[in-house]
Design a protein around this motif. Structure first.
Motif, PDB file in Angstrom:
ATOM      1  N   ASP A  14       0.845  -1.199   0.000  1.00 41.48           N
ATOM      2  CA  ASP A  14       0.000   0.000   0.000  1.00 41.48           C
ATOM      3  C   ASP A  14       0.886   1.258   0.000  1.00 41.48           C
ATOM      4  N   GLY A  15       0.612   2.170  -0.949  1.00 39.58           N
ATOM      5  CA  GLY A  15       1.399   3.387  -1.062  1.00 39.58           C
ATOM      6  C   GLY A  15       2.556   3.306  -2.027  1.00 39.58           C
ATOM      7  N   GLY A  16       2.825   2.111  -2.538  1.00 41.83           N
ATOM      8  CA  GLY A  16       3.943   1.932  -3.455  1.00 41.83           C
ATOM      9  C   GLY A  16       3.640   2.394  -4.872  1.00 41.83           C
ATOM     10  N   SER A  17       4.609   2.190  -5.752  1.00 47.49           N
ATOM     11  CA  SER A  17       4.487   2.622  -7.149  1.00 47.49           C
ATOM     12  C   SER A  17       4.893   1.506  -8.096  1.00 47.49           C
ATOM     13  N   LEU A  18       4.311   1.538  -9.280  1.00 46.07           N
ATOM     14  CA  LEU A  18       4.683   0.648 -10.365  1.00 46.07           C
ATOM     15  C   LEU A  18       4.543   1.406 -11.672  1.00 46.07           C
ATOM     16  N   ARG A  19       5.306   0.977 -12.668  1.00 43.87           N
ATOM     17  CA  ARG A  19       5.194   1.559 -13.997  1.00 43.87           C
ATOM     18  C   ARG A  19       4.947   0.440 -14.996  1.00 43.87           C
ATOM     19  N   LEU A  20       3.793   0.496 -15.629  1.00 46.41           N
ATOM     20  CA  LEU A  20       3.444  -0.484 -16.645  1.00 46.41           C
ATOM     21  C   LEU A  20       3.842   0.032 -18.022  1.00 46.41           C
ATOM     22  N   SER A  21       4.213  -0.897 -18.879  1.00 47.76           N
ATOM     23  CA  SER A  21       4.531  -0.549 -20.263  1.00 47.76           C
ATOM     24  C   SER A  21       3.757  -1.452 -21.202  1.00 47.76           C
ATOM     25  N   THR A  58      -7.357  11.149 -20.382  1.00 47.16           N
ATOM     26  CA  THR A  58      -8.473  11.095 -19.449  1.00 47.16           C
ATOM     27  C   THR A  58      -8.222   9.964 -18.461  1.00 47.16           C
ATOM     28  N   TYR A  59      -8.818  10.082 -17.276  1.00 45.83           N
ATOM     29  CA  TYR A  59      -8.611   9.095 -16.212  1.00 45.83           C
ATOM     30  C   TYR A  59      -9.931   8.767 -15.535  1.00 45.83           C
ATOM     31  N   ALA A  60     -10.009   7.550 -15.044  1.00 50.37           N
ATOM     32  CA  ALA A  60     -11.112   7.191 -14.178  1.00 50.37           C
ATOM     33  C   ALA A  60     -10.981   7.986 -12.879  1.00 50.37           C
ATOM     34  N   GLU A  61     -12.105   8.304 -12.301  1.00 51.57           N
ATOM     35  CA  GLU A  61     -12.085   9.116 -11.078  1.00 51.57           C
ATOM     36  C   GLU A  61     -11.277   8.429  -9.974  1.00 51.57           C
ATOM     37  N   SER A  62     -11.324   7.122  -9.945  1.00 48.01           N
ATOM     38  CA  SER A  62     -10.668   6.363  -8.874  1.00 48.01           C
ATOM     39  C   SER A  62      -9.140   6.442  -8.937  1.00 48.01           C
ATOM     40  N   VAL A  63      -8.584   6.822 -10.082  1.00 52.80           N
ATOM     41  CA  VAL A  63      -7.124   6.865 -10.211  1.00 52.80           C
ATOM     42  C   VAL A  63      -6.609   8.266 -10.523  1.00 52.80           C
ATOM     43  N   ASN A  64      -7.507   9.195 -10.760  1.00 48.88           N
ATOM     44  CA  ASN A  64      -7.115  10.561 -11.118  1.00 48.88           C
ATOM     45  C   ASN A  64      -6.239  11.167 -10.031  1.00 48.88           C
ATOM     46  N   GLY A  65      -5.087  11.696 -10.453  1.00 49.89           N
ATOM     47  CA  GLY A  65      -4.152  12.277  -9.504  1.00 49.89           C
ATOM     48  C   GLY A  65      -3.104  11.309  -8.997  1.00 49.89           C
ATOM     49  N   ARG A  66      -3.312  10.014  -9.230  1.00 49.39           N
ATOM     50  CA  ARG A  66      -2.350   8.996  -8.797  1.00 49.39           C
ATOM     51  C   ARG A  66      -1.672   8.304  -9.980  1.00 49.39           C
ATOM     52  N   PHE A  67      -2.408   8.151 -11.069  1.00 48.18           N
ATOM     53  CA  PHE A  67      -1.888   7.463 -12.249  1.00 48.18           C
ATOM     54  C   PHE A  67      -1.621   8.482 -13.359  1.00 48.18           C
ATOM     55  N   THR A  68      -0.619   8.188 -14.179  1.00 51.73           N
ATOM     56  CA  THR A  68      -0.304   9.026 -15.334  1.00 51.73           C
ATOM     57  C   THR A  68      -0.074   8.151 -16.553  1.00 51.73           C
ATOM     58  N   ILE A  69      -0.840   8.400 -17.601  1.00 42.04           N
ATOM     59  CA  ILE A  69      -0.674   7.676 -18.856  1.00 42.04           C
ATOM     60  C   ILE A  69       0.191   8.522 -19.789  1.00 42.04           C
ATOM     61  N   SER A  70       1.070   7.856 -20.511  1.00 42.68           N
ATOM     62  CA  SER A  70       1.908   8.568 -21.470  1.00 42.68           C
ATOM     63  C   SER A  70       2.261   7.620 -22.607  1.00 42.68           C
ATOM     64  N   LYS A  75       8.982   5.026 -29.830  1.00 47.18           N
ATOM     65  CA  LYS A  75       9.094   3.597 -29.553  1.00 47.18           C
ATOM     66  C   LYS A  75       7.750   2.894 -29.639  1.00 47.18           C
ATOM     67  N   ASN A  76       6.701   3.650 -29.919  1.00 48.46           N
ATOM     68  CA  ASN A  76       5.341   3.113 -29.970  1.00 48.46           C
ATOM     69  C   ASN A  76       5.031   2.287 -28.724  1.00 48.46           C
ATOM     70  N   THR A  77       5.311   2.891 -27.588  1.00 50.02           N
ATOM     71  CA  THR A  77       5.118   2.224 -26.305  1.00 50.02           C
ATOM     72  C   THR A  77       4.256   3.108 -25.401  1.00 50.02           C
ATOM     73  N   LEU A  78       3.247   2.494 -24.816  1.00 52.12           N
ATOM     74  CA  LEU A  78       2.345   3.180 -23.889  1.00 52.12           C
ATOM     75  C   LEU A  78       2.769   2.857 -22.464  1.00 52.12           C
ATOM     76  N   HIS A  79       2.732   3.840 -21.588  1.00 55.18           N
ATOM     77  CA  HIS A  79       3.106   3.640 -20.190  1.00 55.18           C
ATOM     78  C   HIS A  79       1.952   4.025 -19.269  1.00 55.18           C
ATOM     79  N   LEU A  80       1.973   3.459 -18.079  1.00 53.49           N
ATOM     80  CA  LEU A  80       1.063   3.865 -17.019  1.00 53.49           C
ATOM     81  C   LEU A  80       1.872   3.924 -15.726  1.00 53.49           C
ATOM     82  N   GLN A  81       2.156   5.126 -15.271  1.00 51.31           N
ATOM     83  CA  GLN A  81       2.845   5.325 -14.004  1.00 51.31           C
ATOM     84  C   GLN A  81       1.795   5.333 -12.903  1.00 51.31           C
ATOM     85  N   MET A  82       1.946   4.422 -11.965  1.00 47.70           N
ATOM     86  CA  MET A  82       0.964   4.283 -10.894  1.00 47.70           C
ATOM     87  C   MET A  82       1.628   4.579  -9.560  1.00 47.70           C
TER      88      MET A  82
END
Length: 125
Positions: A14-21, A58-70, A75-82
């Motif tokens: 809880d409180g940690g971070s992950l970055r998805l690609s 755009t973000y779901a309300e539940s993740v707005n302010g915590r997650f960042t999509i880029s 590289k044609n790569t999508l990221h999600l910083q959580m």
């Protein structure tokens, strides 16, 4: 067509971070919108975030302010910083691209026709 492969999932506290690609391949065209979805056991698939060419997001309300999509277009790569992850963020996370890559409509879940295999995110209390 386009092939999507996610990576970066794992287990955090809880409180940690992950970055998805999400690496997209199979099509030289990369100017389409994309999205991240998630699905927890026993729940419906939920749209988490969307990204359009030009930078609109755009973000779901539940993740707005915590997650960042880029998207790294080179590289044609999508990221999600959580960040500030919560146990309720635990789910399988999927990236997706629209059926019509050139029309680039990501308005509804039904617009998405290409999906990755998913990557598991587990957040423990």
């Amino acid at each position: 067509q386009v092939r999507l492969v996610e990576s970066g999932g794992g287990s955090v506290q809880d409180g940690g971070s992950l970055r998805l690609s999400c690496a997209a391949s199979g099509n030289p065209y990369s100017g389409y919108c994309m999205g991240w979805f998630r699905q927890a056991p026993g729940k419906e698939r939920e749209l988490v975030a969307r990204s359009w060419p030009g930078g609109r997001t755009t973000y779901a309300e539940s993740v707005n302010g915590r997650f960042t999509i880029s998207k790294d277009n080179a590289k044609n790569t999508l990221h999600l910083q959580m960040n500030s992850l919560k146990p309720e963020d635990t789910a399988m996370y999927y990236c997706a691209a629209p059926w019509d890559l050139y029309g680039s409509s990501c308005r509804t879940t039904g617009d998405f026709g290409y999906w990755g295999q998913g990557t598991q995110v587990t957040v423990s209390p």
